[in-house]
Design a protein around this motif. Structure first.
Motif, PDB file in Angstrom:
ATOM      1  N   PHE A   1      56.840 148.528  54.571  1.00  0.00           N
ATOM      2  CA  PHE A   1      56.060 147.881  53.515  1.00  0.00           C
ATOM      3  C   PHE A   1      55.724 149.226  52.431  1.00  0.00           C
ATOM      4  N   LEU A   2      54.776 149.585  53.696  1.00  0.00           N
ATOM      5  CA  LEU A   2      53.670 150.999  52.966  1.00  0.00           C
ATOM      6  C   LEU A   2      54.469 152.075  53.088  1.00  0.00           C
ATOM      7  N   SER A   3      55.520 151.897  54.047  1.00  0.00           N
ATOM      8  CA  SER A   3      56.022 153.391  53.748  1.00  0.00           C
ATOM      9  C   SER A   3      57.041 153.547  51.538  1.00  0.00           C
ATOM     10  N   ARG A   4      56.874 152.068  51.465  1.00  0.00           N
ATOM     11  CA  ARG A   4      57.967 152.137  50.127  1.00  0.00           C
ATOM     12  C   ARG A   4      56.801 151.983  49.444  1.00  0.00           C
ATOM     13  N   MET A   5      55.410 151.418  49.632  1.00  0.00           N
ATOM     14  CA  MET A   5      54.505 151.599  48.638  1.00  0.00           C
ATOM     15  C   MET A   5      53.494 153.324  48.928  1.00  0.00           C
ATOM     16  N   THR A   6      53.603 154.412  49.018  1.00  0.00           N
ATOM     17  CA  THR A   6      53.279 155.124  49.340  1.00  0.00           C
ATOM     18  C   THR A   6      53.989 156.408  49.646  1.00  0.00           C
ATOM     19  N   VAL A   7      53.487 157.997  49.251  1.00  0.00           N
ATOM     20  CA  VAL A   7      54.140 158.924  49.528  1.00  0.00           C
ATOM     21  C   VAL A   7      53.985 159.075  51.450  1.00  0.00           C
ATOM     22  N   ARG A   8      53.629 158.889  51.905  1.00  0.00           N
ATOM     23  CA  ARG A   8      53.925 158.660  54.201  1.00  0.00           C
ATOM     24  C   ARG A   8      54.482 158.111  53.685  1.00  0.00           C
ATOM     25  N   ASP A   9      55.324 158.581  55.573  1.00  0.00           N
ATOM     26  CA  ASP A   9      55.919 157.644  55.791  1.00  0.00           C
ATOM     27  C   ASP A   9      55.414 156.451  56.657  1.00  0.00           C
ATOM     28  N   ALA A  10      54.649 156.143  55.986  1.00  0.00           N
ATOM     29  CA  ALA A  10      53.394 154.988  57.503  1.00  0.00           C
ATOM     30  C   ALA A  10      53.716 154.409  58.253  1.00  0.00           C
ATOM     31  N   ALA A  11      55.757 153.797  58.500  1.00  0.00           N
ATOM     32  CA  ALA A  11      55.958 153.378  59.254  1.00  0.00           C
ATOM     33  C   ALA A  11      56.306 154.379  61.382  1.00  0.00           C
ATOM     34  N   LYS A  12      55.699 155.410  60.427  1.00  0.00           N
ATOM     35  CA  LYS A  12      55.723 156.561  61.827  1.00  0.00           C
ATOM     36  C   LYS A  12      54.161 157.245  62.226  1.00  0.00           C
ATOM     37  N   ILE A  13      53.039 156.365  61.366  1.00  0.00           N
ATOM     38  CA  ILE A  13      51.605 156.539  61.851  1.00  0.00           C
ATOM     39  C   ILE A  13      51.450 155.295  63.197  1.00  0.00           C
ATOM     40  N   ALA A  14      50.795 156.374  63.972  1.00  0.00           N
ATOM     41  CA  ALA A  14      50.398 156.225  65.243  1.00  0.00           C
ATOM     42  C   ALA A  14      49.789 154.745  65.620  1.00  0.00           C
ATOM     43  N   ALA A  15      49.359 153.642  65.933  1.00  0.00           N
ATOM     44  CA  ALA A  15      48.378 153.689  66.199  1.00  0.00           C
ATOM     45  C   ALA A  15      47.096 153.708  66.222  1.00  0.00           C
TER      46      ALA A  15
ATOM     47  N   ARG B   1      45.451 155.592  64.242  1.00  0.00           N
ATOM     48  CA  ARG B   1      45.571 157.063  63.244  1.00  0.00           C
ATOM     49  C   ARG B   1      44.954 156.265  61.989  1.00  0.00           C
ATOM     50  N   VAL B   2      44.072 157.292  61.702  1.00  0.00           N
ATOM     51  CA  VAL B   2      43.772 157.129  60.142  1.00  0.00           C
ATOM     52  C   VAL B   2      44.882 158.314  59.462  1.00  0.00           C
ATOM     53  N   VAL B   3      45.126 157.754  58.556  1.00  0.00           N
ATOM     54  CA  VAL B   3      45.853 158.652  57.028  1.00  0.00           C
ATOM     55  C   VAL B   3      45.774 158.943  55.771  1.00  0.00           C
ATOM     56  N   TYR B   4      44.991 160.544  55.653  1.00  0.00           N
ATOM     57  CA  TYR B   4      45.276 159.903  53.540  1.00  0.00           C
ATOM     58  C   TYR B   4      45.985 159.749  53.546  1.00  0.00           C
ATOM     59  N   CYS B   5      46.642 159.264  52.185  1.00  0.00           N
ATOM     60  CA  CYS B   5      47.669 159.430  51.161  1.00  0.00           C
ATOM     61  C   CYS B   5      47.190 158.833  50.223  1.00  0.00           C
ATOM     62  N   CYS B   6      48.238 158.496  49.276  1.00  0.00           N
ATOM     63  CA  CYS B   6      48.777 158.054  47.835  1.00  0.00           C
ATOM     64  C   CYS B   6      49.574 156.963  47.952  1.00  0.00           C
ATOM     65  N   TRP B   7      49.758 156.622  46.234  1.00  0.00           N
ATOM     66  CA  TRP B   7      50.663 155.910  46.085  1.00  0.00           C
ATOM     67  C   TRP B   7      50.609 155.836  44.461  1.00  0.00           C
ATOM     68  N   CYS B   8      52.061 156.288  43.472  1.00  0.00           N
ATOM     69  CA  CYS B   8      52.493 156.339  42.986  1.00  0.00           C
ATOM     70  C   CYS B   8      53.570 155.083  42.291  1.00  0.00           C
ATOM     71  N   ASP B   9      53.727 155.222  40.650  1.00  0.00           N
ATOM     72  CA  ASP B   9      54.839 154.564  40.351  1.00  0.00           C
ATOM     73  C   ASP B   9      55.703 155.331  40.094  1.00  0.00           C
ATOM     74  N   GLU B  10      57.148 154.784  39.501  1.00  0.00           N
ATOM     75  CA  GLU B  10      58.540 154.986  40.121  1.00  0.00           C
ATOM     76  C   GLU B  10      58.709 156.568  38.934  1.00  0.00           C
TER      77      GLU B  10
ATOM     78  N   LYS C   1      48.125 161.090  32.714  1.00  0.00           N
ATOM     79  CA  LYS C   1      49.123 161.223  34.201  1.00  0.00           C
ATOM     80  C   LYS C   1      49.408 162.342  34.808  1.00  0.00           C
ATOM     81  N   SER C   2      49.177 161.652  36.654  1.00  0.00           N
ATOM     82  CA  SER C   2      49.294 163.666  36.965  1.00  0.00           C
ATOM     83  C   SER C   2      49.690 163.016  38.791  1.00  0.00           C
ATOM     84  N   SER C   3      50.902 163.724  38.842  1.00  0.00           N
ATOM     85  CA  SER C   3      51.120 164.017  40.442  1.00  0.00           C
ATOM     86  C   SER C   3      50.965 163.891  41.856  1.00  0.00           C
ATOM     87  N   PRO C   4      51.299 164.009  42.560  1.00  0.00           N
ATOM     88  CA  PRO C   4      50.402 164.283  43.812  1.00  0.00           C
ATOM     89  C   PRO C   4      50.414 165.433  43.546  1.00  0.00           C
ATOM     90  N   TYR C   5      51.528 166.625  43.191  1.00  0.00           N
ATOM     91  CA  TYR C   5      52.393 167.821  43.679  1.00  0.00           C
ATOM     92  C   TYR C   5      50.685 168.456  42.659  1.00  0.00           C
TER      93      TYR C   5
END
Length: 396
Positions: free
Chosen positions: A68-82, A84-93, A255-259
Motif C-alpha cells: 500500500f505505501l509503495s502505491r502511495m509514495t514515490v519510493r518502494d516502501a515494501a523494500k524498506i528494512a525493519a 530503517r527510516v526513509v525520507y519520501c514524498c507522495w504525489c497525485d496522479e 504545483k511542483s513535481s519531485p524532479y
C-alpha cells in the motif's frame, strides 16, 4: 484555537519571549528567549531540544502495508528494512507533490508515516482493496527533536538502549526515565541529531530527564525560528513555503513535481504502479522545466546597495519566507526565491529558489531582488550546491 502539546507545561514555563505560533493545530514556541540566537548556536555547537509533536503521524498496519505505501509514495516502501527510516514524498496522479515526510518500518506489517500536513484522508481514500488499517496517532504520540554535536553523548547517557551506535536514518526502541521511547536518528537541522517518540502520558518524564542531563552538554530548549535557520543551511524544502501541496493549488504553475524540487533521486519508477508514475516517467524522459536550487547572495553587492543611501547593510533577523523574484543577467525573471537566511556559521547570505532548469548548474550567476529603502534593487546570487552546511558528524 491551537491546543497544547503534552510538553506544554514545561515549554510554556520556559518561554520568556511569549512568541508562539500555530503549528498543525498545536501551540509551538517560536523562541524561548527574546532573541533566538542562543538557540541557533545550541543547535550548531552543542544541542537544542525542540517539541515536534505537531508532526502528523499515521500508523499503517496489515498484510498489505508495504504494498500500500509503495502505491502511495514515490519510493518502494515494501523494500524498506525493519528498523530503517526513509525520507519520501507522495504525489497525485499528475505527478505533482502532495507532501513529504518519513516512513519508519517496525516489522513486516507495521509502518509509521510522518508528515507536515494531515495525510489520513488522502491515504484512506486510496486504501480500497488493500488489507491495511490506517490510524492517525498524532494526538497520542509526543515527539522531541534533539539536534546538535553533543546530542549523541547526551542521549547515550540517559537512554537505555543502543543509541550510541545508532546509524543515520535508523531507529531503535529504548527506555528514558524508565518510560518506553522510540529513538530515531533523524531531524530537520542537517546536523547530528535524534528524534524521541513517546506516549503522551510519558512526555513530561522524558522532557524532565533530558532537561536534567542537558546542562552538562550545553543543551538549550529551542524554538521554530532557530530551527528554520538551520533547515535553510541544510537546504531542506518546506511544504507551504518552498512548494505547495497540489490539492491546495488553484493554478497549475503553483504545483511542483519531485524532479523539480530536487527529489528525483528518491523516485523509483521501475516497479509496480504508484500514484503519479506515468507522469513522472514522462517528466524524466522529457526533462523538468524548473529546478530547486541554493543561492549565495553576494554580500559585497548588498553592502554597496545600502551604502548608496547612507545605511549599513540589513539582513532579515532569522529565516525569511516572502517570495522574491530571481532574474538572469539580462534582466528577465527566471524564478523566485522562497526561503532565505543569513548563516551565522557559514557567514553567507543564503536563499532557496525555484528557477528555470537552464540556470540550475552550480556557479551560474543570477540576480535576486533586494529592497533598499523602499526601492527594488538587485544583487548577484550564485547557484550553489546544497546542502550549504553538511558536517561529517551528521552521518558518522
Amino acid at each position: 484555537m491551537p491546543v497544547p502539546t503534552p510538553f506544554h507545561p514545561r515549554t510554556s514555563a520556559l518561554c520568556e519571549s511569549y512568541l508562539w505560533k500555530d503549528w498543525g493545530g498545536y501551540h509551538a514556541v517560536r523562541s524561548f528567549d527574546t532573541y533566538f540566537e542562543r538557540e541557533y548556536f545550541a543547535f550548531r555547537h552543542a544541542a537544542g531540544l525542540i517539541d515536534v509533536t505537531a508532526l502528523y503521524k499515521l500508523e499503517v498496519r496489515g498484510p498489505d502495508a508495504g504494498a500500500f505505501l509503495s502505491r502511495m509514495t514515490v519510493r518502494d516502501a515494501a523494500k524498506i528494512a525493519a528498523g530503517r527510516v526513509v525520507y519520501c514524498c507522495w504525489c497525485d496522479e499528475a505527478g505533482e507533490m502532495i507532501d513529504d515526510g518519513t516512513i519508519l518500518r517496525f516489522d513486516e506489517e507495521h509502518f509509521r508515516v510522518t508528515s507536515t500536513e494531515p495525510p489520513y484522508a488522502w491515504f484512506q481514500r486510496h486504501a480500497g482493496g488493500y488489507r491495511v488499517e490506517i490510524t492517525d496517532v498524532t494526538d497520542r504520540v509526543a515527539a522531541l527533536s534533539l539536534q546538535g554535536p553533543t546530542s549523541r553523548d547526551l542521549l547515550a547517557g540517559v537512554v537505555e538502549g543502543p543509541v550510541a551506535d545508532l546509524k543515520f536514518f535508523r531507529f531503535t526502541p529504548g527506555r528514558l526515565a524508565g518510560k518506553p521511547v522510540l529513538v530515531s536518528r533523524t531531524g530537520y537541522t542537517g546536523d547530528l541529531g535524534y528524534e524521541i517518540w513517546a506516549g503522551n502520558e510519558d512526555a513530561l518524564a522524558v522532557w524532565d530527564a533530558l532537561a536534567e542531563a542537558g546542562p552538562d552538554f550545553g543543551m538549550l530548549p529551542a524554538g521554530l525560528d532557530a530551527m528554520d535557520m538551520t533547515r535553510i543551511e541544510a537546504g531542506f524544502l518546506l511544504n507551504g513555503v518552498d512548494y505547495y501541496a497540489a490539492h491546495h493549488c488553484f493554478i497549475e504553475s503553483r504545483k511542483s513535481s519531485p524532479y523539480e524540487m530536487g527529489l528525483g533521486w528518491m523516485v523509483k519508477l521501475d516497479r509496480d504502479p504508484f500514484l503519479g508514475q506515468q507522469a513522472l516517467q514522462a517528466e524524466k524522459e522529457e526533462g523538468s522545466p524548473r529546478a530547486f536550487v541554493g543561492l549565495e547572495v553576494d554580500w559585497v553587492e548588498v553592502e554597496a546597495l545600502f551604502a548608496r543611501v547612507g545605511l549599513p547593510p540589513e539582513v532579515h533577523r532569522g529565516g525569511w519566507r516572502d517570495p522574491v523574484p530571481v532574474y538572469n543577467k539580462s534582466g528577465r525573471q527566471v524564478g523566485y526565491a522562497t526561503s532565505g537566511s543569513w548563516s551565522p556559521i557559514l557567514k553567507k547570505n543564503l536563499a532557496l529558489a525555484t528557477v528555470e532548469s537552464a540556470y540550475r548548474k552550480a556557479g551560474t550567476e543570477l540576480e535576486m531582488e533586494v529592497t533598499v529603502e523602499y526601492r527594488r534593487e538587485r544583487a548577484t546570487a550564485r547557484v550553489a550546491k546544497k546542502p550549504f552546511f553538511d558536517p561529517e558528524r551528521k552521518r558518522s
